[in-house]
Design a protein around this motif. Structure first.
Motif, PDB file in Angstrom:
ATOM      1  N   ILE A 178       0.834  -1.203   0.000  1.00  0.00           N
ATOM      2  CA  ILE A 178       0.000   0.000   0.000  1.00  0.00           C
ATOM      3  C   ILE A 178       0.869   1.253   0.000  1.00  0.00           C
ATOM      4  O   ILE A 178       0.649   2.190  -0.782  1.00  0.00           O
ATOM      5  CB  ILE A 178      -0.942   0.007   1.224  1.00  0.00           C
ATOM      6  N   LEU A 179       1.879   1.289   0.858  1.00  0.00           N
ATOM      7  CA  LEU A 179       2.735   2.469   0.949  1.00  0.00           C
ATOM      8  C   LEU A 179       3.550   2.660  -0.320  1.00  0.00           C
ATOM      9  O   LEU A 179       3.728   3.806  -0.786  1.00  0.00           O
ATOM     10  CB  LEU A 179       3.656   2.358   2.164  1.00  0.00           C
ATOM     11  N   ASN A 180       4.034   1.582  -0.914  1.00  0.00           N
ATOM     12  CA  ASN A 180       4.785   1.700  -2.171  1.00  0.00           C
ATOM     13  C   ASN A 180       3.918   2.273  -3.279  1.00  0.00           C
ATOM     14  O   ASN A 180       4.341   3.151  -4.039  1.00  0.00           O
ATOM     15  CB  ASN A 180       5.338   0.337  -2.591  1.00  0.00           C
ATOM     16  N   GLU A 181       2.673   1.785  -3.383  1.00  0.00           N
ATOM     17  CA  GLU A 181       1.783   2.275  -4.422  1.00  0.00           C
ATOM     18  C   GLU A 181       1.377   3.722  -4.157  1.00  0.00           C
ATOM     19  O   GLU A 181       1.217   4.513  -5.094  1.00  0.00           O
ATOM     20  CB  GLU A 181       0.556   1.376  -4.519  1.00  0.00           C
ATOM     21  N   ALA A 182       1.193   4.068  -2.877  1.00  0.00           N
ATOM     22  CA  ALA A 182       0.857   5.452  -2.543  1.00  0.00           C
ATOM     23  C   ALA A 182       2.006   6.392  -2.912  1.00  0.00           C
ATOM     24  O   ALA A 182       1.780   7.486  -3.442  1.00  0.00           O
ATOM     25  CB  ALA A 182       0.535   5.562  -1.057  1.00  0.00           C
ATOM     26  N   ARG A 183       3.234   5.976  -2.661  1.00  0.00           N
ATOM     27  CA  ARG A 183       4.398   6.798  -3.026  1.00  0.00           C
ATOM     28  C   ARG A 183       4.509   6.936  -4.546  1.00  0.00           C
ATOM     29  O   ARG A 183       4.839   8.020  -5.059  1.00  0.00           O
ATOM     30  CB  ARG A 183       5.668   6.198  -2.436  1.00  0.00           C
ATOM     31  N   THR A 193      -5.486  19.060  -6.440  1.00  0.00           N
ATOM     32  CA  THR A 193      -6.651  19.740  -5.879  1.00  0.00           C
ATOM     33  C   THR A 193      -7.532  18.681  -5.242  1.00  0.00           C
ATOM     34  O   THR A 193      -7.432  17.498  -5.566  1.00  0.00           O
ATOM     35  CB  THR A 193      -7.435  20.498  -6.956  1.00  0.00           C
ATOM     36  N   SER A 194      -8.403  19.082  -4.352  1.00  0.00           N
ATOM     37  CA  SER A 194      -9.161  18.100  -3.588  1.00  0.00           C
ATOM     38  C   SER A 194     -10.030  17.218  -4.472  1.00  0.00           C
ATOM     39  O   SER A 194     -10.087  16.006  -4.296  1.00  0.00           O
ATOM     40  CB  SER A 194     -10.023  18.801  -2.534  1.00  0.00           C
ATOM     41  N   ILE A 195     -10.719  17.792  -5.460  1.00  0.00           N
ATOM     42  CA  ILE A 195     -11.618  16.999  -6.286  1.00  0.00           C
ATOM     43  C   ILE A 195     -10.834  16.135  -7.264  1.00  0.00           C
ATOM     44  O   ILE A 195     -11.064  14.938  -7.395  1.00  0.00           O
ATOM     45  CB  ILE A 195     -12.624  17.897  -7.033  1.00  0.00           C
ATOM     46  N   SER A 196      -9.864  16.718  -7.959  1.00  0.00           N
ATOM     47  CA  SER A 196      -9.121  15.939  -8.954  1.00  0.00           C
ATOM     48  C   SER A 196      -8.297  14.834  -8.307  1.00  0.00           C
ATOM     49  O   SER A 196      -8.118  13.760  -8.878  1.00  0.00           O
ATOM     50  CB  SER A 196      -8.213  16.852  -9.786  1.00  0.00           C
ATOM     51  N   LEU A 197      -7.812  15.069  -7.116  1.00  0.00           N
ATOM     52  CA  LEU A 197      -7.043  14.045  -6.409  1.00  0.00           C
ATOM     53  C   LEU A 197      -7.922  12.845  -6.088  1.00  0.00           C
ATOM     54  O   LEU A 197      -7.545  11.703  -6.314  1.00  0.00           O
ATOM     55  CB  LEU A 197      -6.435  14.623  -5.133  1.00  0.00           C
ATOM     56  N   CYS A 198      -9.120  13.103  -5.581  1.00  0.00           N
ATOM     57  CA  CYS A 198     -10.023  12.002  -5.242  1.00  0.00           C
ATOM     58  C   CYS A 198     -10.447  11.236  -6.486  1.00  0.00           C
ATOM     59  O   CYS A 198     -10.533  10.013  -6.471  1.00  0.00           O
ATOM     60  CB  CYS A 198     -11.251  12.543  -4.510  1.00  0.00           C
ATOM     61  N   GLU A 199     -10.717  11.931  -7.583  1.00  0.00           N
ATOM     62  CA  GLU A 199     -11.082  11.271  -8.828  1.00  0.00           C
ATOM     63  C   GLU A 199      -9.916  10.453  -9.377  1.00  0.00           C
ATOM     64  O   GLU A 199     -10.103   9.347  -9.892  1.00  0.00           O
ATOM     65  CB  GLU A 199     -11.534  12.306  -9.857  1.00  0.00           C
ATOM     66  N   ALA A 200      -8.708  10.983  -9.251  1.00  0.00           N
ATOM     67  CA  ALA A 200      -7.528  10.260  -9.741  1.00  0.00           C
ATOM     68  C   ALA A 200      -7.302   8.986  -8.940  1.00  0.00           C
ATOM     69  O   ALA A 200      -6.912   7.949  -9.496  1.00  0.00           O
ATOM     70  CB  ALA A 200      -6.295  11.157  -9.660  1.00  0.00           C
ATOM     71  N   ILE A 201      -7.540   9.035  -7.648  1.00  0.00           N
ATOM     72  CA  ILE A 201      -7.393   7.835  -6.819  1.00  0.00           C
ATOM     73  C   ILE A 201      -8.390   6.769  -7.251  1.00  0.00           C
ATOM     74  O   ILE A 201      -8.066   5.587  -7.346  1.00  0.00           O
ATOM     75  CB  ILE A 201      -7.591   8.180  -5.325  1.00  0.00           C
ATOM     76  N   LYS A 202      -9.625   7.184  -7.542  1.00  0.00           N
ATOM     77  CA  LYS A 202     -10.665   6.225  -7.918  1.00  0.00           C
ATOM     78  C   LYS A 202     -10.332   5.489  -9.206  1.00  0.00           C
ATOM     79  O   LYS A 202     -10.729   4.340  -9.400  1.00  0.00           O
ATOM     80  CB  LYS A 202     -12.009   6.949  -8.060  1.00  0.00           C
ATOM     81  N   THR A 203      -9.647   6.156 -10.125  1.00  0.00           N
ATOM     82  CA  THR A 203      -9.352   5.549 -11.429  1.00  0.00           C
ATOM     83  C   THR A 203      -7.933   4.976 -11.519  1.00  0.00           C
ATOM     84  O   THR A 203      -7.548   4.439 -12.551  1.00  0.00           O
ATOM     85  CB  THR A 203      -9.544   6.579 -12.550  1.00  0.00           C
ATOM     86  N   ALA A 204      -7.150   5.123 -10.446  1.00  0.00           N
ATOM     87  CA  ALA A 204      -5.771   4.620 -10.467  1.00  0.00           C
ATOM     88  C   ALA A 204      -5.749   3.092 -10.516  1.00  0.00           C
ATOM     89  O   ALA A 204      -6.620   2.427  -9.956  1.00  0.00           O
ATOM     90  CB  ALA A 204      -5.016   5.125  -9.241  1.00  0.00           C
ATOM     91  N   ASP A 205      -4.749   2.544 -11.201  1.00  0.00           N
ATOM     92  CA  ASP A 205      -4.622   1.098 -11.367  1.00  0.00           C
ATOM     93  C   ASP A 205      -3.718   0.538 -10.273  1.00  0.00           C
ATOM     94  O   ASP A 205      -2.529   0.320 -10.466  1.00  0.00           O
ATOM     95  CB  ASP A 205      -4.050   0.779 -12.756  1.00  0.00           C
ATOM     96  N   PHE A 206      -4.320   0.303  -9.085  1.00  0.00           N
ATOM     97  CA  PHE A 206      -3.567  -0.202  -7.956  1.00  0.00           C
ATOM     98  C   PHE A 206      -4.084  -1.586  -7.553  1.00  0.00           C
ATOM     99  O   PHE A 206      -5.275  -1.873  -7.674  1.00  0.00           O
ATOM    100  CB  PHE A 206      -3.684   0.728  -6.750  1.00  0.00           C
ATOM    101  N   ASP A 207      -3.192  -2.420  -7.037  1.00  0.00           N
ATOM    102  CA  ASP A 207      -3.594  -3.729  -6.540  1.00  0.00           C
ATOM    103  C   ASP A 207      -4.045  -3.669  -5.086  1.00  0.00           C
ATOM    104  O   ASP A 207      -4.973  -4.357  -4.678  1.00  0.00           O
ATOM    105  CB  ASP A 207      -2.430  -4.721  -6.661  1.00  0.00           C
TER     106      ASP A 207
END
Length: 221
Positions: A178-183, A193-207
């Motif tokens: 989790i920490l590696n992917e977050a970094r 920005t608060s909205i774009s950051l949350c949207e980017a997290i939702k669409t990010a390709d993380f395991d």
């Protein structure tokens, strides 16, 4: 350890009151508000410990309250960090995290900074494995963190805050991933920005990052 310390504090408080009253040889009225405050803190910690035995140490200094009507307008998502609601000073980060029930607690904070950006991952949980991100915002989790988590080095006078809701058993089992992917996410240079950051997290390709249960924002000095 913190549970034992709090229990000892409550016992010591009552013992001191008892001794003071005996020494004075008269009746002594205990402040009801102080007793209730200590009792609520103890009950909160005991409940969290019993419901989530595998958790990381709960931060009992964080607090939670029902969201005020005039605050609702500032938030679009659970776990969103909004500048001017949350604040950054030379010494501390004052965080206000919108959540969907009164059982959320802060568990751990991690430095996930890149070479150009200061960032933290703020782990919270309500002790369940349920997804809560689409539930209505009902409460605000409040906390004050010392900037020592970032070694007191704040790049560009701003800090990106990623808030992740994950039960502690799963989080601890996958902490490194989790920490590696977050970094890696912070290092990609997503517009924080608060909205774009949350949207980017939702669409990010993380395991392991569980993007449907994360949000965040940026706070600026």
């Amino acid at each position: 350890m913190k549970t034992k310390f709090l229990k000892l504090s409550v016992f010591t408080f009552f013992l001191l009151v008892f001794l003071a009253c005996n020494d004075a040889k008269n009746s002594c009225e205990i402040e009801q508000a102080e007793i209730e405050s200590l009792t609520k803190k103890l009950d909160s910690v005991v409940k969290m410990k019993s419901s989530d035995r595998q958790n990381s140490e709960v931060n009992i200094l964080s607090s939670i309250r029902r969201i005020k009507q005039n605050e609702v307008q500032y938030y679009d998502y659970n776990y969103q960090i909004v500048n001017n609601q949350s604040k950054l000073t030379d010494d501390t980060m004052e965080l206000k995290v919108p959540v969907s029930n009164e059982n959320f607690r802060h568990h751990n904070t991690f430095d996930i900074s890149s070479s150009t950006r200061s960032a933290i991952l703020y782990h919270i949980s309500d002790g369940t494995i349920d997804e809560r991100s689409n539930n209505p915002i009902t409460h605000i989790l409040e906390d004050n963190l010392y900037n020592t988590i970032l070694n007191d080095v704040i790049k560009n006078d701003s800090v990106i805050v990623l808030v992740i809701n994950d039960n502690s058993t799963d989080f601890n089992a996958n902490r490194s991933a989790i920490l590696n992917e977050a970094r890696e996410f912070i290092a990609t240079g997503v517009e924080p920005t608060s909205i774009s950051l949350c949207e980017a997290i939702k669409t990010a390709d993380f395991d392991k990052f569980r993007p449907q249960e994360a949000c965040g924002g940026i706070i600026v000095k």
